[in-house]
Design a protein around this motif. Structure first.
Motif, PDB file in Angstrom:
ATOM      1  N   LEU A 276      12.808  -7.959 -12.859  1.00  0.00           N
ATOM      2  CA  LEU A 276      11.829  -8.839 -12.440  1.00  0.00           C
ATOM      3  C   LEU A 276      11.120  -9.412 -13.609  1.00  0.00           C
ATOM      4  N   ALA A 277      11.267  -8.669 -14.556  1.00  0.00           N
ATOM      5  CA  ALA A 277      10.605  -9.376 -15.952  1.00  0.00           C
ATOM      6  C   ALA A 277      11.705 -10.123 -16.801  1.00  0.00           C
ATOM      7  N   ASP A 278      12.741 -10.339 -16.494  1.00  0.00           N
ATOM      8  CA  ASP A 278      13.837 -11.155 -17.108  1.00  0.00           C
ATOM      9  C   ASP A 278      13.389 -12.502 -16.807  1.00  0.00           C
ATOM     10  N   PRO A 279      13.104 -13.405 -17.725  1.00  0.00           N
ATOM     11  CA  PRO A 279      12.641 -14.824 -17.386  1.00  0.00           C
ATOM     12  C   PRO A 279      13.854 -15.577 -16.987  1.00  0.00           C
ATOM     13  N   GLU A 280      15.280 -15.126 -17.382  1.00  0.00           N
ATOM     14  CA  GLU A 280      16.449 -15.868 -16.868  1.00  0.00           C
ATOM     15  C   GLU A 280      16.961 -15.311 -15.655  1.00  0.00           C
ATOM     16  N   ALA A 281      16.661 -14.228 -15.092  1.00  0.00           N
ATOM     17  CA  ALA A 281      17.276 -13.437 -14.055  1.00  0.00           C
ATOM     18  C   ALA A 281      16.364 -12.763 -13.157  1.00  0.00           C
ATOM     19  N   GLY A 282      15.118 -12.878 -13.343  1.00  0.00           N
ATOM     20  CA  GLY A 282      14.313 -12.263 -12.393  1.00  0.00           C
ATOM     21  C   GLY A 282      14.159 -12.796 -11.186  1.00  0.00           C
ATOM     22  N   TRP A 283      14.492 -14.208 -10.957  1.00  0.00           N
ATOM     23  CA  TRP A 283      14.394 -14.723  -9.690  1.00  0.00           C
ATOM     24  C   TRP A 283      15.354 -14.255  -8.661  1.00  0.00           C
ATOM     25  N   SER A 284      16.580 -13.756  -9.149  1.00  0.00           N
ATOM     26  CA  SER A 284      17.731 -13.253  -8.460  1.00  0.00           C
ATOM     27  C   SER A 284      17.082 -11.914  -8.119  1.00  0.00           C
ATOM     28  N   ALA A 285      16.658 -11.241  -8.779  1.00  0.00           N
ATOM     29  CA  ALA A 285      16.070  -9.973  -8.257  1.00  0.00           C
ATOM     30  C   ALA A 285      15.125  -9.867  -7.576  1.00  0.00           C
ATOM     31  N   ALA A 286      14.084 -10.778  -7.519  1.00  0.00           N
ATOM     32  CA  ALA A 286      13.333 -11.156  -6.523  1.00  0.00           C
ATOM     33  C   ALA A 286      13.779 -11.400  -5.149  1.00  0.00           C
ATOM     34  N   ALA A 287      14.975 -11.819  -5.141  1.00  0.00           N
ATOM     35  CA  ALA A 287      15.513 -12.118  -3.802  1.00  0.00           C
ATOM     36  C   ALA A 287      16.523 -11.033  -3.284  1.00  0.00           C
ATOM     37  N   ASN A 288      16.598  -9.938  -4.050  1.00  0.00           N
ATOM     38  CA  ASN A 288      17.409  -8.905  -3.507  1.00  0.00           C
ATOM     39  C   ASN A 288      16.639  -8.166  -2.233  1.00  0.00           C
ATOM     40  N   PRO A 289      17.519  -7.971  -1.367  1.00  0.00           N
ATOM     41  CA  PRO A 289      16.810  -7.366  -0.025  1.00  0.00           C
ATOM     42  C   PRO A 289      16.403  -5.831  -0.331  1.00  0.00           C
ATOM     43  N   LEU A 290      17.023  -5.250  -1.286  1.00  0.00           N
ATOM     44  CA  LEU A 290      16.395  -3.883  -1.627  1.00  0.00           C
ATOM     45  C   LEU A 290      15.155  -3.931  -2.348  1.00  0.00           C
ATOM     46  N   LEU A 291      14.554  -4.948  -2.554  1.00  0.00           N
ATOM     47  CA  LEU A 291      13.284  -4.967  -3.424  1.00  0.00           C
ATOM     48  C   LEU A 291      12.385  -4.205  -2.433  1.00  0.00           C
ATOM     49  N   PRO A 292      11.576  -3.504  -2.847  1.00  0.00           N
ATOM     50  CA  PRO A 292      10.460  -2.816  -2.187  1.00  0.00           C
ATOM     51  C   PRO A 292       9.406  -3.831  -1.504  1.00  0.00           C
ATOM     52  N   VAL A 293       8.812  -3.563  -0.327  1.00  0.00           N
ATOM     53  CA  VAL A 293       8.119  -4.520   0.448  1.00  0.00           C
ATOM     54  C   VAL A 293       6.790  -4.459  -0.397  1.00  0.00           C
ATOM     55  N   LYS A 294       6.477  -3.449  -0.973  1.00  0.00           N
ATOM     56  CA  LYS A 294       5.295  -3.570  -1.726  1.00  0.00           C
ATOM     57  C   LYS A 294       5.446  -4.473  -2.902  1.00  0.00           C
ATOM     58  N   GLU A 295       6.454  -4.501  -3.540  1.00  0.00           N
ATOM     59  CA  GLU A 295       6.731  -5.260  -4.598  1.00  0.00           C
ATOM     60  C   GLU A 295       6.810  -6.860  -4.475  1.00  0.00           C
ATOM     61  N   ILE A 296       7.284  -7.170  -3.145  1.00  0.00           N
ATOM     62  CA  ILE A 296       7.242  -8.470  -2.509  1.00  0.00           C
ATOM     63  C   ILE A 296       5.924  -8.929  -2.587  1.00  0.00           C
ATOM     64  N   TRP A 297       5.044  -8.267  -1.930  1.00  0.00           N
ATOM     65  CA  TRP A 297       3.659  -8.615  -1.701  1.00  0.00           C
ATOM     66  C   TRP A 297       2.985  -8.681  -2.776  1.00  0.00           C
ATOM     67  N   ALA A 298       3.407  -7.842  -4.096  1.00  0.00           N
ATOM     68  CA  ALA A 298       2.770  -8.135  -5.416  1.00  0.00           C
ATOM     69  C   ALA A 298       3.082  -9.524  -6.040  1.00  0.00           C
ATOM     70  N   LEU A 299       4.457  -9.710  -5.823  1.00  0.00           N
ATOM     71  CA  LEU A 299       5.123 -10.813  -6.470  1.00  0.00           C
ATOM     72  C   LEU A 299       4.294 -11.949  -5.898  1.00  0.00           C
ATOM     73  N   ARG A 300       4.086 -11.993  -4.641  1.00  0.00           N
ATOM     74  CA  ARG A 300       3.476 -13.250  -3.976  1.00  0.00           C
ATOM     75  C   ARG A 300       1.898 -13.326  -4.552  1.00  0.00           C
ATOM     76  N   ASP A 301       1.451 -12.103  -4.648  1.00  0.00           N
ATOM     77  CA  ASP A 301       0.004 -12.249  -5.434  1.00  0.00           C
ATOM     78  C   ASP A 301       0.003 -12.725  -6.714  1.00  0.00           C
ATOM     79  N   ARG A 302       0.920 -12.165  -7.555  1.00  0.00           N
ATOM     80  CA  ARG A 302       1.082 -12.670  -8.938  1.00  0.00           C
ATOM     81  C   ARG A 302       1.122 -14.275  -9.013  1.00  0.00           C
ATOM     82  N   THR A 303       2.113 -14.747  -8.152  1.00  0.00           N
ATOM     83  CA  THR A 303       2.442 -16.090  -8.369  1.00  0.00           C
ATOM     84  C   THR A 303       1.780 -17.172  -7.695  1.00  0.00           C
TER      85      THR A 303
END
Length: 143
Positions: free
Chosen positions: A87-114
């Motif tokens: 998720l910290a990779d500036p060139e590939a983090g977006w693809s990791a954010a779209a991975n369905p295995l990403l934990p729900v807590k992290e999805i909510w944290a991404l939403r808050d950070r962005t």
């Protein structure tokens, strides 16, 4: 920070190690053969191979080529620990954010950070869904 050639050397070395462990485990397919290929397209094929182990996928998530890392971020064999790191990779983090295995807590944290607003905040509190009843429309429903 490592120079590009040092990163490539480290990635290929990791790929060789992962390929050897896959071969030792009995996997001798496409993934093992192309894991350390110098050609980007060959390495991308590894991610489509059904016999690619999570170790090979993780190894390719460190690839110096941003396209390989991006495709790896979508791969569901990528260990969750590495997915979180990507998720910290500036060139590939977006693809990791779209991975369905990403934990729900992290999805909510991404939403808050962005700064993406909560969908419940998009509608003013006074706005109610419009519901029309027979009594409100005069009973003329055409039936």
């Amino acid at each position: 920070m490592l120079e590009g050639s040092a990163v490539v050397g480290r990635t290929r070395s990791s790929a060789r190690t992962a390929a050897r462990s896959s071969a030792a485990a009995g996997s001798t397919g496409l993934a093992t053969r192309f894991a350390e290929a110098p050609d980007r397209d060959a390495r991308l094929l590894v991610l489509r191979a059904p016999d690619a182990t999570p170790e090979l996928v993780e190894c390719l998530s460190h690839d110096p080529d941003a396209r390989v890392r991006s495709v790896t971020g979508h791969n569901q064999r990528l260990p969750v620990r590495r997915l979180m790191e990507m998720l910290a990779d500036p060139e590939a983090g977006w693809s990791a954010a779209a991975n369905p295995l990403l934990p729900v807590k992290e999805i909510w944290a991404l939403r808050d950070r962005t700064g993406i607003p909560d969908s419940r905040q998009l509608r003013p509190p006074s706005a109610q869904p419009m519901v029309t009843t027979r009594a409100q429309d005069g009973g003329a429903s055409g039936t």
